[in-house]
Design a protein around this motif. Structure first.
Motif, PDB file in Angstrom:
ATOM      1  N   LEU A  34       0.826  -1.219   0.000  1.00 48.14           N
ATOM      2  CA  LEU A  34       0.000   0.000   0.000  1.00 48.14           C
ATOM      3  C   LEU A  34       0.854   1.261   0.000  1.00 48.14           C
ATOM      4  O   LEU A  34       0.529   2.239  -0.675  1.00 48.14           O
ATOM      5  N   ASP A  35       1.934   1.235   0.763  1.00 49.76           N
ATOM      6  CA  ASP A  35       2.850   2.378   0.794  1.00 49.76           C
ATOM      7  C   ASP A  35       3.411   2.643  -0.599  1.00 49.76           C
ATOM      8  O   ASP A  35       3.392   3.775  -1.085  1.00 49.76           O
ATOM      9  N   LEU A  36       3.905   1.587  -1.232  1.00 47.46           N
ATOM     10  CA  LEU A  36       4.512   1.728  -2.552  1.00 47.46           C
ATOM     11  C   LEU A  36       3.500   2.211  -3.584  1.00 47.46           C
ATOM     12  O   LEU A  36       3.765   3.150  -4.333  1.00 47.46           O
ATOM     13  N   VAL A  37       2.335   1.590  -3.602  1.00 45.45           N
ATOM     14  CA  VAL A  37       1.300   1.983  -4.568  1.00 45.45           C
ATOM     15  C   VAL A  37       0.875   3.435  -4.336  1.00 45.45           C
ATOM     16  O   VAL A  37       0.749   4.208  -5.283  1.00 45.45           O
ATOM     17  N   SER A  38       0.685   3.814  -3.084  1.00 42.10           N
ATOM     18  CA  SER A  38       0.271   5.194  -2.772  1.00 42.10           C
ATOM     19  C   SER A  38       1.315   6.199  -3.258  1.00 42.10           C
ATOM     20  O   SER A  38       0.981   7.197  -3.898  1.00 42.10           O
ATOM     21  N   ARG A  39       2.577   5.925  -2.954  1.00 40.21           N
ATOM     22  CA  ARG A  39       3.641   6.848  -3.360  1.00 40.21           C
ATOM     23  C   ARG A  39       3.771   6.914  -4.882  1.00 40.21           C
ATOM     24  O   ARG A  39       3.918   7.987  -5.452  1.00 40.21           O
ATOM     25  N   VAL A  47       9.907  18.024  -8.289  1.00 38.99           N
ATOM     26  CA  VAL A  47      10.648  17.661  -7.083  1.00 38.99           C
ATOM     27  C   VAL A  47       9.781  16.770  -6.186  1.00 38.99           C
ATOM     28  O   VAL A  47      10.269  15.790  -5.607  1.00 38.99           O
ATOM     29  N   THR A  48       8.505  17.093  -6.089  1.00 43.70           N
ATOM     30  CA  THR A  48       7.585  16.277  -5.299  1.00 43.70           C
ATOM     31  C   THR A  48       7.504  14.864  -5.860  1.00 43.70           C
ATOM     32  O   THR A  48       7.586  13.886  -5.106  1.00 43.70           O
ATOM     33  N   ALA A  49       7.373  14.743  -7.173  1.00 40.30           N
ATOM     34  CA  ALA A  49       7.305  13.417  -7.802  1.00 40.30           C
ATOM     35  C   ALA A  49       8.575  12.616  -7.509  1.00 40.30           C
ATOM     36  O   ALA A  49       8.499  11.435  -7.138  1.00 40.30           O
ATOM     37  N   ALA A  50       9.720  13.240  -7.644  1.00 40.98           N
ATOM     38  CA  ALA A  50      10.988  12.545  -7.373  1.00 40.98           C
ATOM     39  C   ALA A  50      11.086  12.134  -5.908  1.00 40.98           C
ATOM     40  O   ALA A  50      11.481  11.008  -5.590  1.00 40.98           O
ATOM     41  N   GLY A  51      10.722  13.025  -5.015  1.00 37.12           N
ATOM     42  CA  GLY A  51      10.759  12.702  -3.585  1.00 37.12           C
ATOM     43  C   GLY A  51       9.835  11.555  -3.226  1.00 37.12           C
ATOM     44  O   GLY A  51      10.161  10.713  -2.379  1.00 37.12           O
ATOM     45  N   LEU A  52       8.677  11.488  -3.865  1.00 40.11           N
ATOM     46  CA  LEU A  52       7.748  10.385  -3.613  1.00 40.11           C
ATOM     47  C   LEU A  52       8.336   9.055  -4.079  1.00 40.11           C
ATOM     48  O   LEU A  52       8.194   8.037  -3.411  1.00 40.11           O
ATOM     49  N   VAL A  53       8.997   9.067  -5.226  1.00 37.93           N
ATOM     50  CA  VAL A  53       9.625   7.841  -5.734  1.00 37.93           C
ATOM     51  C   VAL A  53      10.679   7.338  -4.746  1.00 37.93           C
ATOM     52  O   VAL A  53      10.803   6.140  -4.511  1.00 37.93           O
ATOM     53  N   PHE A  54      11.421   8.265  -4.137  1.00 43.65           N
ATOM     54  CA  PHE A  54      12.496   7.886  -3.217  1.00 43.65           C
ATOM     55  C   PHE A  54      12.046   7.843  -1.750  1.00 43.65           C
ATOM     56  O   PHE A  54      12.882   7.830  -0.850  1.00 43.65           O
ATOM     57  N   ASP A  55      10.728   7.817  -1.530  1.00 49.21           N
ATOM     58  CA  ASP A  55      10.145   7.634  -0.194  1.00 49.21           C
ATOM     59  C   ASP A  55      10.613   8.677   0.820  1.00 49.21           C
ATOM     60  O   ASP A  55      11.017   8.354   1.927  1.00 49.21           O
ATOM     61  N   ARG A  56      10.528   9.925   0.435  1.00 46.84           N
ATOM     62  CA  ARG A  56      10.877  11.014   1.341  1.00 46.84           C
ATOM     63  C   ARG A  56       9.615  11.592   1.959  1.00 46.84           C
ATOM     64  O   ARG A  56       8.677  11.955   1.248  1.00 46.84           O
ATOM     65  N   ARG A  57       9.611  11.685   3.255  1.00 47.24           N
ATOM     66  CA  ARG A  57       8.424  12.184   3.951  1.00 47.24           C
ATOM     67  C   ARG A  57       8.089  13.616   3.542  1.00 47.24           C
ATOM     68  O   ARG A  57       6.923  13.976   3.388  1.00 47.24           O
ATOM     69  N   TRP A  58       9.092  14.457   3.358  1.00 47.86           N
ATOM     70  CA  TRP A  58       8.840  15.838   2.962  1.00 47.86           C
ATOM     71  C   TRP A  58       8.059  15.904   1.661  1.00 47.86           C
ATOM     72  O   TRP A  58       7.285  16.834   1.440  1.00 47.86           O
ATOM     73  N   ALA A  59       8.261  14.912   0.783  1.00 48.87           N
ATOM     74  CA  ALA A  59       7.548  14.907  -0.497  1.00 48.87           C
ATOM     75  C   ALA A  59       6.060  14.637  -0.287  1.00 48.87           C
ATOM     76  O   ALA A  59       5.223  15.208  -0.995  1.00 48.87           O
ATOM     77  N   LEU A 112       0.815   9.821   5.449  1.00 48.15           N
ATOM     78  CA  LEU A 112       1.185  10.663   6.591  1.00 48.15           C
ATOM     79  C   LEU A 112       0.745  10.065   7.920  1.00 48.15           C
ATOM     80  O   LEU A 112       1.495  10.079   8.892  1.00 48.15           O
ATOM     81  N   ILE A 113      -0.456   9.531   7.954  1.00 45.18           N
ATOM     82  CA  ILE A 113      -1.000   9.059   9.226  1.00 45.18           C
ATOM     83  C   ILE A 113      -0.559   7.637   9.546  1.00 45.18           C
ATOM     84  O   ILE A 113      -0.058   7.370  10.632  1.00 45.18           O
ATOM     85  N   LEU A 114      -0.735   6.734   8.620  1.00 44.65           N
ATOM     86  CA  LEU A 114      -0.434   5.340   8.924  1.00 44.65           C
ATOM     87  C   LEU A 114       1.021   4.974   8.661  1.00 44.65           C
ATOM     88  O   LEU A 114       1.682   4.403   9.505  1.00 44.65           O
ATOM     89  N   HIS A 115       1.520   5.293   7.495  1.00 38.56           N
ATOM     90  CA  HIS A 115       2.864   4.859   7.124  1.00 38.56           C
ATOM     91  C   HIS A 115       3.946   5.514   7.983  1.00 38.56           C
ATOM     92  O   HIS A 115       4.700   4.836   8.651  1.00 38.56           O
ATOM     93  N   TYR A 116       4.006   6.819   7.983  1.00 34.25           N
ATOM     94  CA  TYR A 116       5.095   7.481   8.684  1.00 34.25           C
ATOM     95  C   TYR A 116       4.910   7.454  10.193  1.00 34.25           C
ATOM     96  O   TYR A 116       5.868   7.338  10.929  1.00 34.25           O
ATOM     97  N   LYS A 117       3.676   7.524  10.641  1.00 31.70           N
ATOM     98  CA  LYS A 117       3.444   7.441  12.084  1.00 31.70           C
ATOM     99  C   LYS A 117       3.796   6.049  12.584  1.00 31.70           C
ATOM    100  O   LYS A 117       4.346   5.892  13.664  1.00 31.70           O
ATOM    101  N   SER A 118       3.493   5.006  11.796  1.00 27.09           N
ATOM    102  CA  SER A 118       3.815   3.645  12.209  1.00 27.09           C
ATOM    103  C   SER A 118       5.317   3.447  12.306  1.00 27.09           C
ATOM    104  O   SER A 118       5.802   2.714  13.150  1.00 27.09           O
TER     105      SER A 118
END
Length: 160
Positions: free
Chosen positions: A18-23, A72-84, A145-151
């Motif tokens: 789910l994390d990968l698909v969402s990102r 930049v947002t797209a690239a950050g999402l691909v590399f699993d950066r929370r800021w993205a 934001l809520i489930l992935h990074y908080k977990s």
């Protein structure tokens, strides 16, 4: 505690998927939105000016800045950066506000979401369609934001 129980219900592979698909969905959307605009920023600036929210001298620089931020947002999402993910959420909220403003005013313009040649262009109520799409895109942002990074912080013991 509630979040911890919810996360423990699902196998780790499911949440990783789910994390990968969402990102990736978010990254594809932001990249698909930015790339056509990158090749014709003047048309995108014209679309932005039709909303009447920015003074003319600021429109073109704002268009360029928005294109860069989307890439930049797209690239950050691909590399699993929370800021993205945070940036994606901020951009979606900004887009929702602008589209809502356009719908409220009854503007009959292209949303500008995917640049010139936008597939939504010419569709009746494209601002409303875009508004609904952006609202739906908040779902994977919220999940991340809520489930992935908080977990991750719960597992590391940083949050009780």
């Amino acid at each position: 505690m509630r979040l911890k129980r919810l996360l423990n219900r699902y196998p780790k592979r499911v949440t990783e998927w789910l994390d990968l698909v969402s990102r990736l969905v978010l990254a594809i959307v932001f990249a698909a939105a930015a790339l056509p605009k990158l090749f014709d920023p003047a048309s995108f600036a014209t679309t932005i000016s039709m909303y009447g929210l920015l003074p003319d001298p600021v429109v073109f620089p704002a268009a360029l800045l928005l294109i860069v931020i989307e890439l930049v947002t797209a690239a950050g999402l691909v590399f699993d950066r929370r800021w993205a993910v945070v940036l994606a959420g901020f951009l979606l909220i900004l887009f929702i506000a602008v589209l809502g403003y356009g719908v409220y005013l009854g503007l009959d313009i292209d949303c500008g979401c995917f640049g010139p040649g936008d597939p939504e262009h010419g569709v009746l109520d494209s601002l409303r369609t875009s508004l609904i799409r952006d609202l739906v895109l908040l779902i994977p942002v919220g999940y991340l934001l809520i489930l992935h990074y908080k977990s991750k912080t719960i597992v590391q013991g940083e949050v009780s």
